[in-house]
Design a protein around this motif. Structure first.
Motif, PDB file in Angstrom:
ATOM      1  N   TYR A 123       0.834  -1.207   0.000  1.00  0.00           N
ATOM      2  CA  TYR A 123       0.000   0.000   0.000  1.00  0.00           C
ATOM      3  C   TYR A 123       0.870   1.259   0.000  1.00  0.00           C
ATOM      4  CZ  TYR A 123      -3.291   3.547   1.578  1.00  0.00           C
ATOM      5  OH  TYR A 123      -4.045   4.692   1.687  1.00  0.00           O
ATOM      6  N   SER A 124       1.918   1.273   0.828  1.00  0.00           N
ATOM      7  CA  SER A 124       2.762   2.468   0.923  1.00  0.00           C
ATOM      8  C   SER A 124       3.541   2.711  -0.361  1.00  0.00           C
ATOM      9  CB  SER A 124       3.727   2.335   2.105  1.00  0.00           C
ATOM     10  OG  SER A 124       4.612   1.248   1.905  1.00  0.00           O
ATOM     11  N   GLN A 150       1.155   4.173  -3.211  1.00  0.00           N
ATOM     12  CA  GLN A 150       0.725   5.557  -3.062  1.00  0.00           C
ATOM     13  C   GLN A 150       1.828   6.515  -3.526  1.00  0.00           C
ATOM     14  OE1 GLN A 150      -2.456   6.315  -2.093  1.00  0.00           O
ATOM     15  NE2 GLN A 150      -2.672   4.098  -2.201  1.00  0.00           N
TER      16      GLN A 150
END
Length: 198
Positions: free
Chosen positions: A44-45, A48
């Motif tokens: 997820y990090s 983004q």
């Protein structure tokens, strides 16, 4: 004894061997949940948008933490470093330089880390840091544009995060060794449980 009690299946006795099996299953489940959670947070990090020092620090740290789950979670974390290349936004600046340099160093560190217990972790860190230091020292003489390894943000996002990740691994492994020895230590017989010989 009532009919309900007769029909109810009896539970097997909780012998030391069965207790050990249940403990191993609980540890396996905990590791699986840990690995999936950390790998998910890493994916997820990296998906983004963000600047490269932040992404680089999370990549190094979370990859080493995911590796604590065992299996292939650490190598999966290395592969996830390529996610910014396929995300909807442009990859962070310098990411084309970061991925081969840091990714290769992470793989080498993981291989050494998997070769033994807590005593090999300093060698794992040295093998991770050595390519960074060599690139900082000799990179500009080979390619004048290779100035990233000398960047203070790059060093913090790699060397410091790797030290934190491997330091966590050292503490976990030492705590695990101590706990296993305590569990394997033969329990002293309770004098109150001894049969009455009077």
């Amino acid at each position: 004894m009532t009919s309900a009690q007769r029909l109810r299946p009896s539970r097997p006795p909780l012998t030391p061997a069965r207790r050990r099996i249940l403990r191993q299953r609980a540890v396996l489940l905990l590791r699986l949940v840990w690995g999936l959670a950390v790998a998910g947070a890493l994916a997820y990090s990296l998906w983004q948008p963000g600047n490269w020092p932040q992404k680089l620090g999370l990549w190094v740290l979370l990859t080493l933490l995911a590796d604590e789950a065992g299996g292939w979670f650490g190598y999966l974390g290395v592969v996830l470093g390529g996610l910014p290349f396929v995300a909807s936004h442009a990859p962070p600046e310098q990411w084309f330089v970061i991925v081969p340099l840091v990714g290769g160093s992470l793989i080498a560190a993981l291989i050494v880390k998997h070769s033994g217990g807590p005593l090999v972790l300093p060698f794992s860190y040295a093998l991770f840091a050595l390519p960074m230091l060599l690139a900082q020292r000799f990179g500009p003489s080979i390619d004048a544009t290779l100035t990233l390894p000398a960047n203070a943000s790059f060093r913090r996002s790699t060397l410091l995060m790797a030290a934190l990740g491997l330091g966590f691994s050292f503490l976990r492994q030492v705590a695990g060794i101590v706990l296993r020895r305590r569990l394997e230590r033969p329990r002293l017989a309770d004098p109150r449980a001894a049969p009455d010989q009077g």
